[in-house]
Design an enzyme around this catalytic site. Structure first.
Site, short mmCIF file in Angstrom:
data_model
loop_
_atom_site.label_atom_id
_atom_site.label_comp_id
_atom_site.label_asym_id
_atom_site.label_seq_id
_atom_site.Cartn_x
_atom_site.Cartn_y
_atom_site.Cartn_z
CG ASP A 145 -27.00 1.58 -16.80
OD1 ASP A 145 -27.73 2.49 -17.24
OD2 ASP A 145 -25.92 1.79 -16.21
CG ASP A 343 -29.69 7.06 -18.33
OD1 ASP A 343 -29.17 5.99 -18.69
OD2 ASP A 343 -29.55 7.52 -17.18
#
Length: 460
Positions: A145, A343
């Site tokens: 992440d 992201d």
């Protein structure tokens, strides 16, 4: 509702687009719908380890390459619902920015107001890597992440944890495990993610945007990345969880953000400050994660990286234009001034409202041979491909500051039968987000030290 001048501009573009591109096959992508579907066969990643780097295979959590036993994909409706929550959460982290300042054209500090809830929304994380931890090494399957800094794994004893594919990490079985003391500089550095002391040992807590949380002892141990050992790797030894985490199967999370606690920051002395990954086009194909990625290599187009000192986790870029079918859309550059975040955990790219409207209008014009289909959640540019095994779609290119042009793979344009983009509520109050669908098949290079983000097509 769009203003009259904006509607006129869109109508002008549509007419001009149809005239200029009638029969122009070079600006279209031809694809088999079957190629977007996953099967039960696992394909190996295409990656060439470099000297001084660590390259790991990267798999979709629900694909046949994943060690996780849960292979059932969530429905598109559920996936989009989760994605909307994550995107909204990321945008709230920057909600205090000046309406048009964002991350700043020069990458200067923003005026972001950071909420007390840390981390990000977990339920959209899709990609896992295999690592090992401790001495002797114990296998761990972890999410990646770029929207998180603190890494953590579930540890024994665990008072409230989820079942996982690998055995729980047992600190008492590792000769190199060491908890941080409460008085250590590392513990103090946790800031809002510090959670006091227990038996003179530093405690951490990370609260995620979906209401989940993980808490336990902040510790260090030897991390094994392929054939590379990272000594004194700092991580959270999770002994209690809540929320969505209790429904998970992974062993933990590997934070790739820009903060001091992330894997990237901790291994900078070993691998340098550049890393890259390639997200595969389908769940049955594989990608890779590389720490110590080569910079300045051939095949990359690059754009300046923008950072905020108040929200150091995220990596920003400046999107300046969009092309459809080879022609640049008539979008004022000021529309993109709020800034854009890269992201790995957000699925669908979010665009300023004016930019999305122009993209949707032009894409529909290029898809006039296919009947429209009802919207699917936040995706409102959808088509009826019933009875067809092959379709033709216009190319979509993202243009970034510095001249980088990223011609999206077909897997990065459509999600099922819909255009894989969504619009923010307006142009200036919300950050744009480049989601993981649009990143598929590209090696995305984060040259943190050099201050740039690169894209190399066809890497996986």
């Amino acid at each position: 509702m769009a203003s009259v001048p904006k509607l006129l501009a869109l109508l002008f573009f549509s007419c001009h687009y149809l005239t200029a591109h009638a029969g122009d096959d070079q600006s279209y992508k031809f694809l088999s719908l079957d190629s977007l579907k996953s099967d039960a066969v696992c394909s190996e990643p295409i990656a060439f380890p470099l000297s001084g780097s660590a390259t790991l295979p990267l798999h979709h959590r629900h694909g046949p390459c994943s060690p996780l036993t849960d292979k059932k994909m969530p429905t598109l409706e559920e996936l989009l619902r989760r994605d909307q929550l994550r995107a909204a959460y990321i945008q709230r982290k920057f909600s205090g920015d000046d309406a048009k300042g964002g991350a700043g054209d020069d990458g200067q500090q923003s005026n972001a107001t950071v909420p007390t809830t840390l981390g990000t929304y977990l339920d959209t994380l899709q990609y896992v890597i295999p690592v090992s931890l401790g001495s002797p090494a114990m296998n761990q399957t972890m999410f990646i992440d770029t929207g998180s800094d603190i890494s953590w794994v579930q540890c024994k004893p665990c008072s409230q944890c989820h079942s996982q594919v690998d055995p729980l990490f047992d600190p008492s079985s590792s000769s190199t495990y060491s908890p941080f003391s409460c008085s250590s500089a590392t513990c103090t550095q946790l800031g809002q993610e510090g959670n006091g002391c227990s038996n003179s040992q530093c405690q951490y807590i990370v609260r995620y945007g979906d209401g989940s949380s993980t808490t336990g002892t902040y510790s260090s141990d030897t991390l094994v990345l392929g054939s590379n050992n990272v000594t004194n790797f700092q991580f959270g030894c999770s002994q209690m969880e809540s929320g969505f985490l209790l429904d998970d199967q992974t062993d933990g999370l590997m934070g790739l953000g820009g903060g001091a606690q992330s894997l990237v920051s901790q291994t900078a002395g070993t691998f340098g400050t550049a890393f890259s990954y390639c997200l595969p086009p389908t769940a049955s194909s594989s990608g890779f994660l590389t720490l110590g990625a080569a910079t300045g290599g051939s095949g990359f187009v690059t754009t300046p990286m923008l950072r905020s000192s108040q929200v150091p986790t995220f990596y920003g870029v400046r999107l300046v234009a969009i092309k459809v079918g080879g022609r640049q859309l008539l979008i004022p550059r000021s529309v993109f001034s709020a800034g854009t975040i890269m992201d790995s955990g957000t699925i669908i790219t979010r665009l300023p409202r004016t930019a999305y409207s122009a993209l949707s209008f032009a894409f529909r014009a290029g898809m006039r041979r296919y009947p429209p289909a009802p919207p699917s959640g936040i995706l409102d540019t959808c088509f009826d491909f019933g009875g067809k095994s092959n379709v033709t779609i216009p190319s979509v290119e993202l243009v970034f500051s510095g001249g980088a042009v990223v011609n999206l793979d077909f897997s990065g344009i459509l999600l099922d039968n819909c255009l894989a983009f969504a619009g923010n509520r307006d142009d200036y109050s919300s950050f744009g987000i480049i989601g993981n669908v649009q990143q598929r098949t590209f090696e995305v290079l984060y040259d943190v030290g050099g201050g740039s983000v690169g894209f190399r097509a066809g890497a996986c």
